[in-house]
Write a protein that holds these residues in place. Structure first.
Motif, mmCIF file in Angstrom:
data_model
loop_
_atom_site.group_PDB
_atom_site.id
_atom_site.type_symbol
_atom_site.label_atom_id
_atom_site.label_comp_id
_atom_site.label_asym_id
_atom_site.label_seq_id
_atom_site.Cartn_x
_atom_site.Cartn_y
_atom_site.Cartn_z
ATOM 1 N N UNK A 1 -47.682 -48.102 -23.499
ATOM 2 C CA UNK A 1 -46.619 -47.732 -22.570
ATOM 3 C C UNK A 1 -46.258 -48.805 -21.569
ATOM 4 N N UNK A 2 -47.078 -49.849 -21.485
ATOM 5 C CA UNK A 2 -46.775 -50.955 -20.588
ATOM 6 C C UNK A 2 -45.580 -51.767 -21.076
ATOM 7 N N UNK A 3 -45.240 -51.606 -22.360
ATOM 8 C CA UNK A 3 -44.161 -52.406 -22.935
ATOM 9 C C UNK A 3 -43.019 -51.597 -23.541
ATOM 10 N N UNK A 4 -43.265 -50.324 -23.865
ATOM 11 C CA UNK A 4 -42.241 -49.592 -24.603
ATOM 12 C C UNK A 4 -42.557 -48.101 -24.656
ATOM 13 N N UNK A 5 -41.590 -47.338 -25.084
ATOM 14 C CA UNK A 5 -41.680 -45.921 -25.462
ATOM 15 C C UNK A 5 -41.667 -44.925 -24.296
ATOM 16 N N UNK A 6 -42.209 -45.272 -23.136
ATOM 17 C CA UNK A 6 -42.313 -44.307 -22.043
ATOM 18 C C UNK A 6 -41.543 -44.749 -20.806
ATOM 19 N N UNK A 7 -40.279 -45.138 -20.996
ATOM 20 C CA UNK A 7 -39.435 -45.462 -19.848
ATOM 21 C C UNK A 7 -39.636 -46.876 -19.323
ATOM 22 N N UNK A 8 -39.222 -47.077 -18.074
ATOM 23 C CA UNK A 8 -39.213 -48.400 -17.463
ATOM 24 C C UNK A 8 -40.600 -49.034 -17.438
ATOM 25 N N UNK B 1 -49.924 -32.334 -16.510
ATOM 26 C CA UNK B 1 -49.348 -31.311 -15.646
ATOM 27 C C UNK B 1 -48.187 -31.798 -14.801
ATOM 28 N N UNK B 2 -47.822 -33.066 -14.959
ATOM 29 C CA UNK B 2 -46.760 -33.630 -14.121
ATOM 30 C C UNK B 2 -45.380 -33.493 -14.747
ATOM 31 N N UNK B 3 -45.325 -33.089 -16.023
ATOM 32 C CA UNK B 3 -44.040 -32.949 -16.711
ATOM 33 C C UNK B 3 -43.628 -31.482 -16.698
ATOM 34 N N UNK B 4 -42.491 -31.208 -16.115
ATOM 35 C CA UNK B 4 -42.040 -29.824 -15.992
ATOM 36 C C UNK B 4 -40.707 -29.564 -16.682
ATOM 37 N N UNK B 5 -40.015 -30.623 -17.090
ATOM 38 C CA UNK B 5 -38.707 -30.480 -17.715
ATOM 39 C C UNK B 5 -38.446 -31.686 -18.610
ATOM 40 N N UNK B 6 -37.700 -31.497 -19.717
ATOM 41 C CA UNK B 6 -37.324 -32.648 -20.541
ATOM 42 C C UNK B 6 -36.519 -33.672 -19.741
ATOM 43 N N UNK B 7 -35.900 -33.223 -18.659
ATOM 44 C CA UNK B 7 -35.128 -34.142 -17.827
ATOM 45 C C UNK B 7 -36.012 -35.100 -17.040
ATOM 46 N N UNK C 1 -38.289 -37.747 -25.781
ATOM 47 C CA UNK C 1 -37.052 -36.961 -25.941
ATOM 48 C C UNK C 1 -36.812 -36.597 -27.409
ATOM 49 N N UNK C 2 -37.378 -37.389 -28.336
ATOM 50 C CA UNK C 2 -37.205 -37.116 -29.769
ATOM 51 C C UNK C 2 -38.422 -36.431 -30.381
ATOM 52 N N UNK C 3 -39.442 -36.156 -29.572
ATOM 53 C CA UNK C 3 -40.668 -35.550 -30.089
ATOM 54 C C UNK C 3 -40.527 -34.026 -30.149
ATOM 55 N N UNK C 4 -40.848 -33.414 -31.300
ATOM 56 C CA UNK C 4 -40.670 -31.965 -31.458
ATOM 57 C C UNK C 4 -41.341 -31.128 -30.370
ATOM 58 N N UNK D 1 -45.151 -35.303 -34.781
ATOM 59 C CA UNK D 1 -44.046 -36.241 -34.995
ATOM 60 C C UNK D 1 -42.919 -35.517 -35.719
ATOM 61 N N UNK D 2 -41.699 -36.010 -35.535
ATOM 62 C CA UNK D 2 -40.570 -35.439 -36.262
ATOM 63 C C UNK D 2 -40.762 -35.635 -37.767
ATOM 64 N N UNK D 3 -41.318 -36.784 -38.145
ATOM 65 C CA UNK D 3 -41.629 -37.073 -39.539
ATOM 66 C C UNK D 3 -43.137 -37.272 -39.644
#
Length: 326
Positions: A22-29, A212-218, A227-230, A318-320
């Protein structure tokens, strides 16, 4: 920080590792300065097991880790992976386990990391087009050449593990395992223990959900992989949030954070497991490390089992799913 052995070949690492993806990709800035500070703090706290891969970035995560450990290589057990092929525009091209690709990938990783030897080299995904014996045979040659110390597989099925083990000792399998991903308990964990292979659970916090810190897809950045994870979509998200709330209730009773309870549970599953929670921030790292001090009594483990039995999570990992556990 206590240590644990992975496999029977002499690989010993801190009981908690640090996933650097996550330091380089996939989880935002991303923030290279904070990421390097996180790696340095991990080493100060006794974590010596760092996990990266050539496809993270792609390629840039290995460079970042290499930069962070340049003046402290002797303090690090360095793990990286190859096999998932990506393009420069961050697209996915497939999987490659051919002997030629094994050799070229290793040389490229050594250069990016700025090291002479990789401590643990994983096949990131099994290539269905190449017999596992050929892939592992080429990896074994890297060990003989002194470029790799130990070898591992990721998301491999039991039969694949058995075939690989006949070619060269496998020190570790890395696959997803957490309170909401427990399918490895059915066949994979028993196989690992039969063969004497260590287990490195990735995403032990359910890609951050069990914090526990994630409460919404937003809560996710537009380019966040989740955002693409089932499991983070629609009705699945709502159901999984209910599971996290139950974890939070138990954590509150214990006086710890939900993420710490989830990590303590993983650590209690056996001395042959070394989870690698990923983070790019010092504060979360320190919170994770504190989980190693938590002792769960049998009745507490039973309570966790009651709220998060196998199959408790809603949606696929995963989606696939065709590329995992093969």
């Amino acid at each position: 920080m206590k240590v644990r052995a992975l496999g029977n070949q002499g690989l010993v690492v801190s009981e908690l590792g640090l996933g650097c993806m996550g330091m380089s990709e996939f989880y935002g800035a991303t923030d290279e300065t904070e990421s390097i500070a996180t790696i340095h703090r991990a080493l100060e706290l006794g974590i010596n097991f760092l996990d990266t891969a050539d496809m993270y970035g792609p390629y840039t995560n290995e460079q970042l880790v290499g930069k962070a450990i340049r003046d402290r290589r002797d303090k690090v057990v360095l793990a990286t992976k190859f096999g998932i092929v990506r393009s420069e525009d961050r697209g996915f091209r497939g999987v490659n386990g051919s002997p030629e690709y094994v050799r070229s990938s290793c040389e490229a990783s050594l250069e990016r990391l700025g090291v002479e030897v990789i401590d643990l080299y994983y096949l990131h995904r099994v290539d269905p087009k190449v017999p596992i014996e050929e892939t592992v045979g080429a990896m074994a040659e890297l060990v003989q050449a002194g470029k790799v110390r130990f070898i591992g597989l990721s998301e491999a099925a039991p039969q694949t593990l058995r075939r690989a083990q006949r070619v060269h000792p496998i020190s570790a399998l890395q696959s997803e395992y957490s309170l909401w991903s427990r399918d490895v308990e059915d066949e994979i964990l028993p196989t690992l223990r039969e063969l004497g292979i260590g287990f490195v659970p990735y995403s032990p916090l359910g890609r951050g959900f069990l914090s526990g810190s994630i409460t919404s897809p937003d809560d996710f950045a537009p380019d966040d992989y989740r955002r693409q994870s089932p499991r983070f979509q629609g009705e699945n998200f709502t159901k999984n949030l209910q599971l996290v709330e139950k974890v939070r209730e138990l954590a509150t009773q214990k006086g710890v954070q939900p993420s710490q309870l989830a990590l303590a549970w993983i650590l209690a599953q056996g001395e042959d497991l070394v989870p690698i929670p990923g983070t790019k921030r010092v504060a979360y790292l320190e919170e994770n490390v504190a989980a190693t001090e938590i002792v769960l009594a049998p009745e507490e483990l039973a309570s966790i089992e009651a709220i998060a039995p196998r199959g408790a999570a809603s949606g696929q990992r995963y989606a696939d799913m065709s590329g995992v556990n093969r």
